[in-house]
Design an enzyme around this catalytic site. Structure first.
Site, PDB file in Angstrom:
ATOM      1  N   LEU A   1       0.863  -1.172   0.000  1.00 13.91           N
ATOM      2  CA  LEU A   1       0.000   0.000   0.000  1.00 13.91           C
ATOM      3  C   LEU A   1       0.903   1.227   0.000  1.00 13.91           C
ATOM      4  O   LEU A   1       1.998   1.200   0.565  1.00 13.91           O
ATOM      5  CB  LEU A   1      -0.900   0.029   1.244  1.00 13.91           C
ATOM      6  CG  LEU A   1      -1.944  -1.076   1.390  1.00 13.91           C
ATOM      7  CD1 LEU A   1      -2.677  -0.925   2.723  1.00 13.91           C
ATOM      8  CD2 LEU A   1      -2.937  -1.057   0.238  1.00 13.91           C
ATOM      9  N   ASP A   2       0.443   2.302  -0.614  1.00 12.24           N
ATOM     10  CA  ASP A   2       1.214   3.538  -0.571  1.00 12.24           C
ATOM     11  C   ASP A   2       1.395   4.000   0.869  1.00 12.24           C
ATOM     12  O   ASP A   2       0.600   3.657   1.762  1.00 12.24           O
ATOM     13  CB  ASP A   2       0.501   4.628  -1.369  1.00 12.24           C
ATOM     14  CG  ASP A   2       0.423   4.315  -2.855  1.00 12.24           C
ATOM     15  OD1 ASP A   2       1.275   3.546  -3.337  1.00 12.24           O
ATOM     16  OD2 ASP A   2      -0.486   4.839  -3.521  1.00 12.24           O
ATOM     17  N   LYS A   3       2.411   4.810   1.090  1.00  7.96           N
ATOM     18  CA  LYS A   3       2.743   5.289   2.436  1.00  7.96           C
ATOM     19  C   LYS A   3       1.520   5.807   3.182  1.00  7.96           C
ATOM     20  O   LYS A   3       1.307   5.473   4.347  1.00  7.96           O
ATOM     21  CB  LYS A   3       3.805   6.385   2.332  1.00  7.96           C
ATOM     22  CG  LYS A   3       4.123   7.085   3.650  1.00  7.96           C
ATOM     23  CD  LYS A   3       5.078   8.246   3.443  1.00  7.96           C
ATOM     24  CE  LYS A   3       5.280   9.024   4.735  1.00  7.96           C
ATOM     25  NZ  LYS A   3       6.169  10.210   4.535  1.00  7.96           N
TER      26      LYS A   3
END
Length: 314
Positions: free
Chosen positions: A129-131
């Site tokens: 998942l993105d940050k």
């Protein structure tokens, strides 16, 4: 271990792949070629045919996957057993060490939680998942699970359900089938481009607000920034998206509290709320769901209040 009569006449690498499903056939073939497998005391070749009664000794070689060190970073564990670890990732947590983020990542946290994950590729992380995207991720805790999860992801059988708060009023449901690749001029961004990798996202409107919509989005593929890129492509960017949602916070809001919340929302409004897969060992279908992230849920409450106020005034 001893081979059985039904193995007679088959290639050694094929038989070992069947007997040791936690390891890929290519990995087993490499170990045979490295002399890490003996058959009745001698070193065979991968293509050697077996008689079906030999004793096989395998000395596995587990590679080291980088210098990532354990760090005591709290994890929200939703499920765990010998094969799987499911976590609810918070905003701000990078998944892998990378330029600008040498530590303090999910991978560092996983090594502290379970040091045995160091024996697996990327410490068992099979997707990301993105940050600043919150929500569910699954991590493999065994080689069997790693192989199975990678195969399920490749087969697109892992079910991933997201909540996305977007600007505007998209149609009630739809499919975005648009290839994604590197942006032609922005090095850190992705874009819908001809010749990109296939990318498919399905969505449904779950709630309509005065100037925004809450979507349920299901990924059919797993490209970098896929939902963010696809929603921006539809001209309904995610609220708070710093890369693809320029101006998305700036929609006029009647309530000062809501206007401040939209301006100050610190991340893309995206949450991985549901995850479904087949258990690698038991073959049991599993599904998990977590509540929407608190910051996103609070913003939706304010949007709903504004929508109700507008309806009352009319």
């Amino acid at each position: 271990m001893h081979l059985r009569p039904e193995h007679a006449g088959r290639r050694l690498d094929q038989v070992l792949a069947e007997l040791l499903p936690a390891f890929s056939r290519s990995r087993l073939r490499t170990w045979i070629e490295q002399g890490r497998v003996s058959l009745d005391g001698y070193q065979p070749r991968p293509k050697d045919r077996v008689r079906g009664a030999e004793q096989v000794l395998v000395r596995p070689l587990i590679e080291s996957f980088g210098a990532c060190l354990p760090q005591p970073i709290p994890l929200r564990v939703v499920f765990e057993d010998a094969h799987l670890l499911v976590i609810d990732k918070p905003a701000g947590l990078v998944v892998h060490p990378a330029a600008g983020h040498p530590d303090g990542t999910l991978q560092n946290a996983l090594l502290h939680y379970d040091p045995r994950l160091a024996e697996l590729p990327r410490c068992g992380i099979v997707h990301r998942l993105d940050k600043d995207t919150t929500g569910l991720m699954v991590v493999a805790r065994s080689l069997l699970a790693h192989r199975s999860l990678v195969a399920q992801l490749k087969a697109r059988s892992v079910k991933r359900d997201y909540r996305a708060l977007v600007v505007g009023q998209p149609k009630a449901s739809g499919r975005v089938d648009a290839p994604i690749g590197r942006h032609p001029t922005r090095r850190t961004a992705m874009a819908v481009v001809a010749g990109g990798r296939p990318a498919v996202s399905d969505y449904q409107v779950l709630a309509r607000y005065r100037a925004h919509s809450l979507l349920g989005v299901q990924l059919q593929t797993g490209r970098t920034h896929q939902i963010r890129v696809h929603m921006a492509h539809l001209r309904h960017p995610l609220v708070g998206d710093p890369l693809y949602g320029a101006g998305a916070r700036c929609v006029a809001a009647a309530r000062p509290e809501l206007a401040a919340a939209l301006r100050g929302f610190p991340r893309q409004a995206l949450h991985a709320i549901g995850l479904g897969l087949i258990h690698p060992a038991s073959a049991e279908p599993l599904h998990w769901q977590v509540p929407m992230a608190a910051d996103l849920a609070a913003l939706c409450v304010l949007l709903q209040q504004e929508t109700e106020d507008a309806a009352t005034e009319t």
